[in-house]
Design a protein around this motif. Structure first.
Motif, PDB file in Angstrom:
ATOM      1  N   ALA A  62     100.953 -10.935 -24.497  1.00  0.00           N
ATOM      2  CA  ALA A  62     101.256  -9.633 -23.672  1.00  0.00           C
ATOM      3  C   ALA A  62     100.565  -9.950 -22.200  1.00  0.00           C
ATOM      4  O   ALA A  62      99.676 -10.732 -22.097  1.00  0.00           O
ATOM      5  N   SER A  63     101.456  -9.128 -21.296  1.00  0.00           N
ATOM      6  CA  SER A  63     101.038  -9.168 -19.758  1.00  0.00           C
ATOM      7  C   SER A  63      99.878  -8.299 -19.563  1.00  0.00           C
ATOM      8  O   SER A  63      99.618  -7.658 -20.515  1.00  0.00           O
ATOM      9  N   PHE A  64      99.441  -8.617 -18.418  1.00  0.00           N
ATOM     10  CA  PHE A  64      98.043  -7.774 -18.272  1.00  0.00           C
ATOM     11  C   PHE A  64      98.232  -6.509 -18.045  1.00  0.00           C
ATOM     12  O   PHE A  64      97.579  -5.610 -18.438  1.00  0.00           O
ATOM     13  N   LYS A  65      99.452  -5.920 -17.687  1.00  0.00           N
ATOM     14  CA  LYS A  65      99.969  -4.834 -17.597  1.00  0.00           C
ATOM     15  C   LYS A  65      99.893  -3.998 -18.760  1.00  0.00           C
ATOM     16  O   LYS A  65      99.169  -2.977 -19.161  1.00  0.00           O
ATOM     17  N   VAL A  66     100.703  -4.568 -19.812  1.00  0.00           N
ATOM     18  CA  VAL A  66     100.841  -4.007 -21.096  1.00  0.00           C
ATOM     19  C   VAL A  66      99.464  -4.030 -21.728  1.00  0.00           C
ATOM     20  O   VAL A  66      99.275  -2.995 -22.353  1.00  0.00           O
ATOM     21  N   MET A  67      98.713  -5.110 -21.445  1.00  0.00           N
ATOM     22  CA  MET A  67      97.491  -5.240 -22.254  1.00  0.00           C
ATOM     23  C   MET A  67      96.496  -4.040 -21.804  1.00  0.00           C
ATOM     24  O   MET A  67      95.795  -3.350 -22.676  1.00  0.00           O
ATOM     25  N   GLY A  68      96.564  -4.077 -20.354  1.00  0.00           N
ATOM     26  CA  GLY A  68      95.695  -2.870 -20.043  1.00  0.00           C
ATOM     27  C   GLY A  68      95.908  -1.546 -20.591  1.00  0.00           C
ATOM     28  O   GLY A  68      95.029  -0.459 -20.884  1.00  0.00           O
ATOM     29  N   LEU A  69      97.336  -1.115 -20.499  1.00  0.00           N
ATOM     30  CA  LEU A  69      97.773   0.233 -21.031  1.00  0.00           C
ATOM     31  C   LEU A  69      97.472   0.351 -22.385  1.00  0.00           C
ATOM     32  O   LEU A  69      97.053   1.291 -22.860  1.00  0.00           O
ATOM     33  N   SER A  70      97.857  -0.663 -23.146  1.00  0.00           N
ATOM     34  CA  SER A  70      97.302  -0.487 -24.451  1.00  0.00           C
ATOM     35  C   SER A  70      95.925  -0.162 -24.856  1.00  0.00           C
ATOM     36  O   SER A  70      95.526   0.479 -25.676  1.00  0.00           O
ATOM     37  N   LEU A  71      95.069  -1.193 -24.302  1.00  0.00           N
ATOM     38  CA  LEU A  71      93.782  -1.033 -24.412  1.00  0.00           C
ATOM     39  C   LEU A  71      93.041   0.306 -23.910  1.00  0.00           C
ATOM     40  O   LEU A  71      92.471   0.856 -24.422  1.00  0.00           O
ATOM     41  N   PHE A  72      93.671   0.820 -22.997  1.00  0.00           N
ATOM     42  CA  PHE A  72      93.456   2.420 -22.528  1.00  0.00           C
ATOM     43  C   PHE A  72      93.840   3.376 -23.435  1.00  0.00           C
ATOM     44  O   PHE A  72      93.119   4.192 -23.729  1.00  0.00           O
ATOM     45  N   ALA A  73      94.871   3.034 -24.104  1.00  0.00           N
ATOM     46  CA  ALA A  73      95.400   3.971 -25.394  1.00  0.00           C
ATOM     47  C   ALA A  73      94.375   3.790 -26.236  1.00  0.00           C
ATOM     48  O   ALA A  73      94.012   4.805 -27.028  1.00  0.00           O
ATOM     49  N   VAL A  74      93.824   2.622 -26.754  1.00  0.00           N
ATOM     50  CA  VAL A  74      93.145   2.453 -27.860  1.00  0.00           C
ATOM     51  C   VAL A  74      91.755   3.181 -27.593  1.00  0.00           C
ATOM     52  O   VAL A  74      91.213   4.075 -28.483  1.00  0.00           O
ATOM     53  N   LEU A  75      91.226   3.107 -26.376  1.00  0.00           N
ATOM     54  CA  LEU A  75      90.219   3.747 -25.963  1.00  0.00           C
ATOM     55  C   LEU A  75      90.160   5.340 -25.921  1.00  0.00           C
ATOM     56  O   LEU A  75      89.247   5.785 -26.492  1.00  0.00           O
ATOM     57  N   ILE A  76      91.322   5.806 -25.631  1.00  0.00           N
ATOM     58  CA  ILE A  76      91.533   7.195 -25.805  1.00  0.00           C
ATOM     59  C   ILE A  76      91.248   7.896 -27.388  1.00  0.00           C
ATOM     60  O   ILE A  76      90.675   8.716 -27.473  1.00  0.00           O
ATOM     61  N   GLY A  77      91.903   7.127 -28.291  1.00  0.00           N
ATOM     62  CA  GLY A  77      91.520   6.997 -29.494  1.00  0.00           C
ATOM     63  C   GLY A  77      90.121   7.190 -30.024  1.00  0.00           C
ATOM     64  O   GLY A  77      89.746   8.132 -30.823  1.00  0.00           O
ATOM     65  N   LEU A  78      89.367   6.322 -29.595  1.00  0.00           N
ATOM     66  CA  LEU A  78      88.005   6.019 -29.846  1.00  0.00           C
ATOM     67  C   LEU A  78      87.199   7.486 -29.416  1.00  0.00           C
ATOM     68  O   LEU A  78      86.299   7.892 -30.081  1.00  0.00           O
ATOM     69  N   ILE A  79      87.658   8.186 -28.305  1.00  0.00           N
ATOM     70  CA  ILE A  79      87.182   9.104 -27.767  1.00  0.00           C
ATOM     71  C   ILE A  79      87.597  10.376 -28.387  1.00  0.00           C
ATOM     72  O   ILE A  79      86.662  11.340 -28.665  1.00  0.00           O
ATOM     73  N   LEU A  80      89.010  10.326 -28.874  1.00  0.00           N
ATOM     74  CA  LEU A  80      89.560  11.583 -29.404  1.00  0.00           C
ATOM     75  C   LEU A  80      88.908  11.947 -30.618  1.00  0.00           C
ATOM     76  O   LEU A  80      88.577  13.145 -30.905  1.00  0.00           O
ATOM     77  N   GLN A  81      88.659  11.121 -31.599  1.00  0.00           N
ATOM     78  CA  GLN A  81      88.104  11.469 -32.927  1.00  0.00           C
ATOM     79  C   GLN A  81      86.913  12.430 -32.907  1.00  0.00           C
ATOM     80  O   GLN A  81      86.742  13.336 -33.323  1.00  0.00           O
ATOM     81  N   PRO A  82      85.831  11.650 -32.166  1.00  0.00           N
ATOM     82  CA  PRO A  82      84.531  12.658 -31.915  1.00  0.00           C
ATOM     83  C   PRO A  82      84.734  13.773 -31.272  1.00  0.00           C
ATOM     84  O   PRO A  82      84.153  14.729 -31.811  1.00  0.00           O
ATOM     85  N   CYS A  83      85.660  13.756 -30.346  1.00  0.00           N
ATOM     86  CA  CYS A  83      85.845  15.152 -29.755  1.00  0.00           C
ATOM     87  C   CYS A  83      86.363  16.205 -30.582  1.00  0.00           C
ATOM     88  O   CYS A  83      86.074  17.450 -30.634  1.00  0.00           O
ATOM     89  N   LEU A  84      87.459  15.722 -31.440  1.00  0.00           N
ATOM     90  CA  LEU A  84      87.902  16.561 -32.591  1.00  0.00           C
ATOM     91  C   LEU A  84      86.895  16.966 -33.536  1.00  0.00           C
ATOM     92  O   LEU A  84      86.882  18.275 -33.925  1.00  0.00           O
ATOM     93  N   LYS A  85      86.079  16.373 -33.960  1.00  0.00           N
ATOM     94  CA  LYS A  85      84.761  16.503 -34.625  1.00  0.00           C
ATOM     95  C   LYS A  85      84.295  17.863 -34.222  1.00  0.00           C
ATOM     96  O   LYS A  85      83.550  18.554 -34.753  1.00  0.00           O
ATOM     97  N   TYR A  86      84.034  17.674 -32.537  1.00  0.00           N
ATOM     98  CA  TYR A  86      83.035  18.495 -32.002  1.00  0.00           C
ATOM     99  C   TYR A  86      83.872  19.769 -31.997  1.00  0.00           C
ATOM    100  O   TYR A  86      82.901  20.677 -32.456  1.00  0.00           O
ATOM    101  N   THR A  87      84.947  20.001 -31.744  1.00  0.00           N
ATOM    102  CA  THR A  87      85.653  21.063 -31.785  1.00  0.00           C
ATOM    103  C   THR A  87      85.677  21.723 -32.927  1.00  0.00           C
ATOM    104  O   THR A  87      85.523  23.120 -33.176  1.00  0.00           O
ATOM    105  N   GLU A  88      85.673  21.106 -34.143  1.00  0.00           N
ATOM    106  CA  GLU A  88      85.591  21.578 -35.526  1.00  0.00           C
ATOM    107  C   GLU A  88      84.436  22.053 -35.781  1.00  0.00           C
ATOM    108  O   GLU A  88      84.097  23.080 -36.399  1.00  0.00           O
TER     109      GLU A  88
END
Length: 470
Positions: free
Chosen positions: A417-443
């Motif tokens: 994968a190119s650095f651009k694709v790798m960077g965007l994809s890893l950023f998307a993965v990071l969003i998921g890691l943050i999103l799940q606890p945030c949803l648990k907090y709203t619950e």
């Protein structure tokens, strides 16, 4: 996947949830073509493999790659999809094996990968019609066309016009028929020596592997609709087997005709080139037929993918991973909140090029598949007595060995994968890691409503209360 009904559909907060028994189930022949559209939809999009590596490696790739990747993925899907026949699909597999946190990450990455995949279909559609309508090749007209196509197909999905039943069969036959016709016409022009042209010094391995990977994956997408299948324990494995044969032949036959009947110019082999091959072989009428077939195929793939993505979100909401609103259905029986989210993602990602979309999708998809393979093996170890209507005929060691080759391929795709694709994809993965606890907090704060459907079955009752892990 669901038929329209005169009944009104209400949200979970109203105390009534539509039961799957309310809707007709999908039988084996329509299911084969539904899987065909989830994975392939025809040979549209394989042209880049010739540009990247030439005829010989392109043809060889579509013979060998299914054994390395498609067969193991289809077997894992057959076993786990029949073990957990509900709309959560691979999210439920990973949650059962690794816990709800990783199940959510699986859902996030696979949903996002599906949305990226769906962003390809308007692009492919325009690439096939731009030779007839040149104004759609660049600029504002192309952007407007992508938005209009996305809106129209999203509305079709909302109305329940998914690629199912006999409509899927008709669309699949229509998509493949011009290539059968092209094959008959091209027989006098075939030169088998062209199939063996090879230049190992001029191979774009990243483009080659990404093209093969994109065209031969997504066998697990059908799992998010497993709750809609008639007798899934018997139907799903058979449908996956027949669909695998159909997909491989649907790629190899047109590719062999195109490379064998037309003098090689690798620079011309890019998405949309099959319509030009049709013109060279049969004339303008055949090019037009292939363009229409491409439009129909892309419409089918878009609607089928969005159906899978939106029902995945519905399944996650029924498991309490997403707010209740994602489990609501429109009066047509469709998960309209999931459809809106999926359509928004398609619009946001449509600015990427074809190659960038494929690479980004593959990158995220690879992470999800690694977790699926881990879940497959771990469930074999932890719950050997759990009911498996279809079980891959190998033991635990065989299950591990079966996953090694595709896992190594995943690592190669990630490394290329190119650095651009790798960077965007890893950023998307990071969003998921943050999103799940945030949803648990709203619950926890009760800002959003979450619930677990009482109709979900208990598949691991021999070991523990399945629902307890949620």
């Amino acid at each position: 996947m669901r038929e329209a009904s005169d009944a009104e559909y209400v949200g979970l907060e109203d105390g009534v949830s539509p039961k799957s028994e309310t809707f007709s189930k999908v039988s084996i022949v329509p299911l084969v073509f539904l899987i065909f559209y989830e994975v392939s939809g025809g040979p549209f999009g394989v042209e880049d493999s010739v540009q990247a590596a030439g005829p010989f490696l392109a043809l060889l790739g579509f013979v060998l790659f299914p054994f390395i990747w498609s067969v193991p993925e289809a077997l894992v899907t057959a076993e786990l999809g029949t073990m957990f026949p509900e709309n959560g699909g691979y999210v439920v597999w990973v949650s059962s094996a690794l816990g709800p946190f990783w199940g959510f990450q699986q859902g996030w990455m696979k949903w996002l990968s599906g949305v990226i995949d769906n962003a390809l279909y308007p692009v492919l559609f325009l690439d096939y019609v731009k030779s007839a309508v040149p104004i759609l090749e660049y600029g504002l007209p192309r952007t407007v066309a992508i938005l209009v196509l996305t809106a129209a197909l999203t509305y079709m999905n909302y109305r329940g016009l998914t690629i199912v039943g006999w409509a899927a069969i008709l669309l699949g036959v229509f998509s493949l028929l011009p290539f059968l016709c092209m094959g008959v016409i091209a027989i006098p022009k075939l030169k088998p020596s062209r199939w063996f042209e090879l230049d190992l010094k001029n191979v774009n391995w990243a483009l080659y592997l990404n093209t093969l990977f994109w065209n031969l994956n997504y066998w697990d997408s059908i799992s998010t609709l497993a709750g809609e299948v008639e007798n899934p324990g018997r139907t799903l494995p058979k449908a996956l087997f027949y669909a695998l044969i159909l997909v491989v032949l649907g790629y190899f036959f047109p590719l062999s005709i195109g490379t064998g009947a037309v003098p090689l110019n690798r620079d011309e082999w890019r998405d949309g080139y099959f319509s030009d091959v049709g013109k060279i072989v049969g004339g303008v009428w055949l090019r037009f037929w292939i363009q229409v077939a491409s439009a129909v195929s892309n419409m089918g793939m878009f609607v089928a993918e969005m159906s899978s993505d939106s029902f995945q979100l519905l399944g996650m909401a029924e498991r309490g991973m997403l707010p209740e609103c994602f489990a609501r259905r429109s009066r047509h029986g469709t998960p309209f909140v999931g459809i809106l989210f999926s359509a928004s993602g398609v619009v946001l990602l449509s600015w990427l090029s074809f190659q960038e979309i494929v690479a980004a999708e593959n990158f995220l998809y690879c992470f999800g598949m690694i977790m699926e393979f881990i879940a497959f093996v771990k469930l074999r170890i932890d719950h050997p007595a759990a009911s498996r209507p279809y079980k891959v005929p190998v033991g635990t060691t065989g299950a591990i060995l079966m996953c090694i080759a595709p896992t190594l391929l995943i690592l190669v795709v990630l490394a290329l994968a190119s650095f651009k694709v790798m960077g965007l994809s890893l950023f998307a993965v990071l969003i998921g890691l943050i999103l799940q606890p945030c949803l648990k907090y709203t619950e926890k704060k009760r800002w959003l409503r979450f619930s677990v459907s009482s109709d979900l079955p208990d598949f691991l009752s021999t070991a523990q209360d399945y629902r307890a892990i949620y």
